[in-house]
Design a protein around this motif. Structure first.
Motif, PDB file in Angstrom:
ATOM      1  N   GLY A 520      -1.767  64.920  26.707  1.00 44.80           N
ATOM      2  CA  GLY A 520      -2.294  63.587  26.494  1.00 44.80           C
ATOM      3  C   GLY A 520      -2.822  62.901  27.734  1.00 44.80           C
ATOM      4  N   SER A 521      -2.239  63.186  28.899  1.00 44.32           N
ATOM      5  CA  SER A 521      -2.677  62.532  30.140  1.00 44.32           C
ATOM      6  C   SER A 521      -3.689  63.367  30.909  1.00 44.32           C
ATOM      7  N   GLY A 522      -4.062  64.520  30.349  1.00 47.55           N
ATOM      8  CA  GLY A 522      -5.019  65.378  31.040  1.00 47.55           C
ATOM      9  C   GLY A 522      -4.451  66.754  31.326  1.00 47.55           C
ATOM     10  N   GLU A 523      -5.104  67.468  32.251  1.00 45.26           N
ATOM     11  CA  GLU A 523      -4.695  68.834  32.578  1.00 45.26           C
ATOM     12  C   GLU A 523      -3.392  68.825  33.365  1.00 45.26           C
ATOM     13  N   GLN A 524      -2.489  69.734  32.990  1.00 44.56           N
ATOM     14  CA  GLN A 524      -1.164  69.790  33.594  1.00 44.56           C
ATOM     15  C   GLN A 524      -0.997  71.044  34.454  1.00 44.56           C
ATOM     16  N   PHE A 525      -0.025  70.977  35.341  1.00 41.49           N
ATOM     17  CA  PHE A 525       0.446  72.178  36.026  1.00 41.49           C
ATOM     18  C   PHE A 525       1.965  72.215  35.913  1.00 41.49           C
ATOM     19  N   VAL A 526       2.530  73.389  36.140  1.00 39.77           N
ATOM     20  CA  VAL A 526       3.983  73.540  36.154  1.00 39.77           C
ATOM     21  C   VAL A 526       4.397  74.065  37.522  1.00 39.77           C
ATOM     22  N   THR A 527       5.699  74.148  37.746  1.00 42.52           N
ATOM     23  CA  THR A 527       6.206  74.646  39.022  1.00 42.52           C
ATOM     24  C   THR A 527       7.205  75.770  38.797  1.00 42.52           C
ATOM     25  N   VAL A 528       7.358  76.581  39.826  1.00 45.92           N
ATOM     26  CA  VAL A 528       8.306  77.695  39.806  1.00 45.92           C
ATOM     27  C   VAL A 528       9.006  77.770  41.155  1.00 45.92           C
ATOM     28  N   GLU A 529      10.144  78.446  41.167  1.00 49.47           N
ATOM     29  CA  GLU A 529      10.897  78.701  42.400  1.00 49.47           C
ATOM     30  C   GLU A 529      10.986  80.199  42.602  1.00 49.47           C
ATOM     31  N   ASP A 530      10.596  80.679  43.775  1.00 50.57           N
ATOM     32  CA  ASP A 530      10.628  82.116  43.999  1.00 50.57           C
ATOM     33  C   ASP A 530      12.008  82.575  44.449  1.00 50.57           C
ATOM     34  N   SER A 531      12.117  83.848  44.753  1.00 51.55           N
ATOM     35  CA  SER A 531      13.403  84.464  45.070  1.00 51.55           C
ATOM     36  C   SER A 531      14.008  83.948  46.365  1.00 51.55           C
ATOM     37  N   MET A 532      13.219  83.249  47.179  1.00 51.80           N
ATOM     38  CA  MET A 532      13.712  82.736  48.451  1.00 51.80           C
ATOM     39  C   MET A 532      13.760  81.216  48.490  1.00 51.80           C
ATOM     40  N   GLY A 533      13.761  80.586  47.300  1.00 48.11           N
ATOM     41  CA  GLY A 533      13.964  79.153  47.237  1.00 48.11           C
ATOM     42  C   GLY A 533      12.753  78.318  47.592  1.00 48.11           C
ATOM     43  N   MET A 534      11.543  78.897  47.515  1.00 54.90           N
ATOM     44  CA  MET A 534      10.306  78.143  47.722  1.00 54.90           C
ATOM     45  C   MET A 534       9.784  77.672  46.363  1.00 54.90           C
ATOM     46  N   VAL A 535       9.428  76.396  46.276  1.00 54.01           N
ATOM     47  CA  VAL A 535       8.927  75.806  45.032  1.00 54.01           C
ATOM     48  C   VAL A 535       7.442  75.512  45.197  1.00 54.01           C
TER      49      VAL A 535
END
Length: 759
Positions: A520-535
């Motif tokens: 509804g507010s437009g294009e979205q992105f999501v986030t992930v955390e890798d194996s070494m704690g980087m988001v």
């Protein structure tokens, strides 16, 4: 032009076998990647899609959780990453017409490979009670069915909410929030079956259940020990990091029952020299017997203690607890017992010790080869002891490095996907959302299967994954699933779990990582955390495979509104429209995510805080890093038996089967093979090319049989065998689990080999 899916299951009864390879990647990997990608996506889509994988403005690979370097190649993906992307971005489609042509009974006879090759799911599908086929239903009808079952339960604890490691941070946070507002901590997840042992051991010993190194630490290490892991197949981009570490002077010890091509030589396809010549990686190969790792590290610790000046006494005095009890146990380590447990020679262990003592900065990496045994938790504790002795936690180039599998499995746990949540997390949820979350522990994977088996759980909801094929004791798991009132799977593609259903079943099709997410507010992105704690952020670019797909956050938000109704004060509709509002709440609930939206705008993402790594502060019960002293354990084999480890082929990621070859191990056109040491095979009268049934032996006396496996004489450790899962999950007893973590002991299954009717 993309190829069509197979109409019938390929015949796998005569696999072709050659010798194992001694190098990984190179031109064959490039060719194989492009060929499989083109078959699924066509030429133009392949180029457009693969060039966005793991880029700062692109999408995170839906495969493994290995981190991205700051400076990225144009092609920042590996062979198995390309396969994972191709499977998701495929042009093949599974429509309602497909389900009309294939009743569930037919789907249940198909291989996982055939099911996955059919393409992307396009509409919500419903299997009514007593029906033979799935039929298309509108989303609102699907949510009504789920709400009807959930609200009709005698207790919220009769529902199970499973999570796969592909789920984004935003979806995972909403999912656990919904489950807890509904009233249960029944949040089993794929971590329960893989790195739960790592988390259990690390939480106790260093105070945080994650690895303590960043990617840059590998480049600063003097010594890297890779134990119970096959990066060439399971985390291929790790080979680039090991190559760079080697170029910087690091030495590498590989500890594994099988020689693996990737750890022998890596032909880096990013450089001309790497493509054709490659770099040797392993300096010392310790071909250990399955389950002998605790004994090996215990003896190394004894030898370190016996070497004058080898212990970092200042670190031990200032930062650790329990040293004296540990040292007493370590000094009692026995050479003869260790040689029996490990199958190694004294000279090999002496050489390993020499390399350990020459290193000022040591990292230990591990994966399932250490985590899926009865004694996995004490094994990993012993690895921590080994690192603590020489001060190798909390300084650059040193530390623990459990290498996670699925791309956001670590992030899901950070977001609260855990059946035993910390009281502080629940307190934060209650303060932020104004409801009292349940405090009792829920079910993990093994306990969830028991609950369904025993009619204590009646609704099973899976956010991704292929639960039936991933779980142990296949016949027990499938029988348990069939006792449920309702099974629901949020999926991108068909898998075995869609054919093993409760009385009623739903398949809910969702967006993939590669696809544009418009809300509804437009294009979205999501986030992930890798194996070494980087988001970091992940942005899909492709048009969705169907107009009927919903994103995972949207599915959770709509389901929550339907089930919880007007009594819920949580702004579910707002969360669906704008994922930034979800991240704002995450920032207020979970430490380390403060100012989340602003920080994730950095193309490089950000590192979560890690007290042992950042400050040499250990948030344990003692306030220090804890040495531990456990009795040494290792599997004991009856005469005439072998110890089987289940593993992946190279054409496989977790339970997803991309093809029927295992190129590095010399296997082609078949998966029902068992790798046996030639000397063991001769003693057992098993000719290469003969067929055998694998029969599991466990204390419950139940016969578990996997029939019709071709014997392959292979350089495994003596007394050990290997075969692919999920075909061999049938041999892993549901109750054969690791102490403390309750992880299925899939890497140490006692089997006897009986002549097969296929002979």
């Amino acid at each position: 032009m993309a190829g069509k899916p197979p109409q019938s299951d390929p015949v796998q009864d005569a696999p072709q076998v050659a010798g194992p390879k001694h190098a990984a990647a190179g031109l064959p990997a490039v060719g194989h990647s492009l060929r499989m990608a083109q078959q699924q996506m066509g030429v133009k889509r392949t180029a457009l899609t693969l060039l966005r994988v793991n880029q700062k403005d692109g999408f995170d690979c839906p495969g493994c959780a290995w981190p991205e370097p700051e400076h990225r190649h144009t092609a920042e993906f590996c062979e198995n990453g390309a396969k994972a992307v191709a499977e998701e971005a495929t042009l093949r489609r599974v429509t309602p017409d497909f389900f009309a042509a294939h009743p569930v009974a037919d789907l249940a006879t198909r291989s996982g490979y055939w099911l996955g090759q059919q393409g992307r799911l396009t509409q919500p599908m419903y299997l009514a009670e007593g029906a033979e086929r799935y039929e298309a239903v509108p989303w609102e009808r699907a949510f009504d069915i789920i709400a009807e079952e959930l609200t009709g339960l005698a207790s919220p604890d009769e529902a199970l909410f499973y999570t796969s490691g592909r789920t984004s941070n935003e979806a995972a946070f909403l999912y656990q929030l919904f489950a807890r507002e509904f009233g249960t901590n029944n949040l089993p997840d794929c971590s329960n079956m893989c790195h739960e042992s790592s988390g259990s051991a690390l939480n106790e010993t260093i105070g945080i259940g994650k690895g303590s190194v960043l990617l840059e630490d590998l480049y600063k290490a003097d010594l890297i020990i890779v134990a119970g892991q096959n990066p060439g197949t399971n985390h291929p981009r790790m080979l680039s990091a090991l190559e760079k570490a080697k170029a910087g002077g690091a030495k590498i010890i590989t500890v594994n029952p099988l020689p693996e091509a990737g750890m022998e030589r890596f032909k880096n396809p990013q450089t001309p020299q790497g493509m054709f010549k490659g770099a040797a990686l392993t300096d010392l190969f310790l071909q250990i017997r399955i389950g002998g790792d605790q004994a090996l590290f215990r003896l190394l610790n004894k030898l370190i203690l016996d070497t004058e000046g080898a212990v970092d006494a200042t670190f031990v005095d200032e930062h650790t607890h329990g040293y004296e009890e540990f040292a007493e146990a370590a000094r009692a380590a026995d050479w003869d017992e260790t040689l029996t447990a490990t199958g190694l020679t004294r000279a090999e262990i002496d050489e390993a010790l020499r390399m350990v003592l020459a290193s000022e900065r040591t990292i230990v990496c591990w994966a399932m080869g250490l985590t899926q045994h009865k004694h996995s938790v004490p094994t990993i504790r012993e690895v921590v002891n080994f690192l603590l002795l020489r001060g190798n936690i909390g300084r650059p180039g040193a530390g623990v490095c459990p290498v996670r599998g699925h791309s956001n499995v670590q992030g899901d746990r950070t977001m609260g996907i855990f059946e035993r949540p910390a009281p502080a997390f629940l307190d934060a949820l209650e303060k932020e959302f104004g409801f009292a979350p349940p405090r009792g522990h829920g079910y993990d994977v093994v306990r969830a299967i028991r609950a369904m088996r025993d009619d204590k759980a009646k609704v099973f909801f899976a956010m991704g994954g292929n639960f039936v094929s991933a779980s142990p004791d296949t016949e027990v798991t499938e029988a348990a699933m069939r006792r449920a009132r309702l099974t629901v799977h949020v999926s991108t593609k068909l898998n075995r779990s869609h054919a093993v259903t409760g009385a009623r079943a739903l398949i809910l099709p969702t967006l993939g990582r590669t696809e544009r997410d418009l809300q509804g507010s437009g294009e979205q992105f999501v986030t992930v955390e890798d194996s070494m704690g980087m988001v970091h952020a992940s942005r899909g670019r492709l048009e969705p495979a169907s107009e009927h797909l919903l994103s995972e956050p949207a599915i959770v938000a709509r389901l929550a509104r339907r089930v919880l109704g007007d009594e819920s004060r949580t702004p579910w509709e707002e969360f669906e429209k704008d994922y930034a509002t979800v991240r704002d709440r995450i920032a207020r609930v979970i430490p380390g995510f403060e100012d989340f939206n602003a920080r994730v705008a950095d193309p490089n993402g950000f590192a979560l805080p890690h007290a042992p790594r950042d400050e040499r502060r250990f948030p344990t019960a003692t306030g220090k890093a804890n040495f531990t002293a456990a009795p040494v354990e290792f599997p004991k084999l009856p005469k005439g038996r072998l110890l089987l480890q289940t593993l992946r082929s190279h054409d496989q990621y977790n339970t997803t089967i991309y093809g029927l070859d295992d190129r590095y191990r010399g296997i082609k056109n078949g998966r029902r093979v068992v790798l046996v040491n030639p000397e063991d095979a001769r003693e057992l009268g098993l000719a290469d090319g003969s067929y055998t049934d694998l029969v599991g032996e466990w204390k419950d006396g139940v016969e578990r049989r996997a029939p019709g496996f071709r014997v392959v004489h292979y350089p495994t450790a003596r007394g050990c065998a290997a075969a692919y899962y999920p075909e061999t999950n049938v041999l892993v007893p549901l109750d054969a689990t690791a102490d403390t973590s309750n992880t299925p002991a899939s890497k140490s299954v006692v089997v006897r080999l009986e002549q097969s009717a296929a002979n």
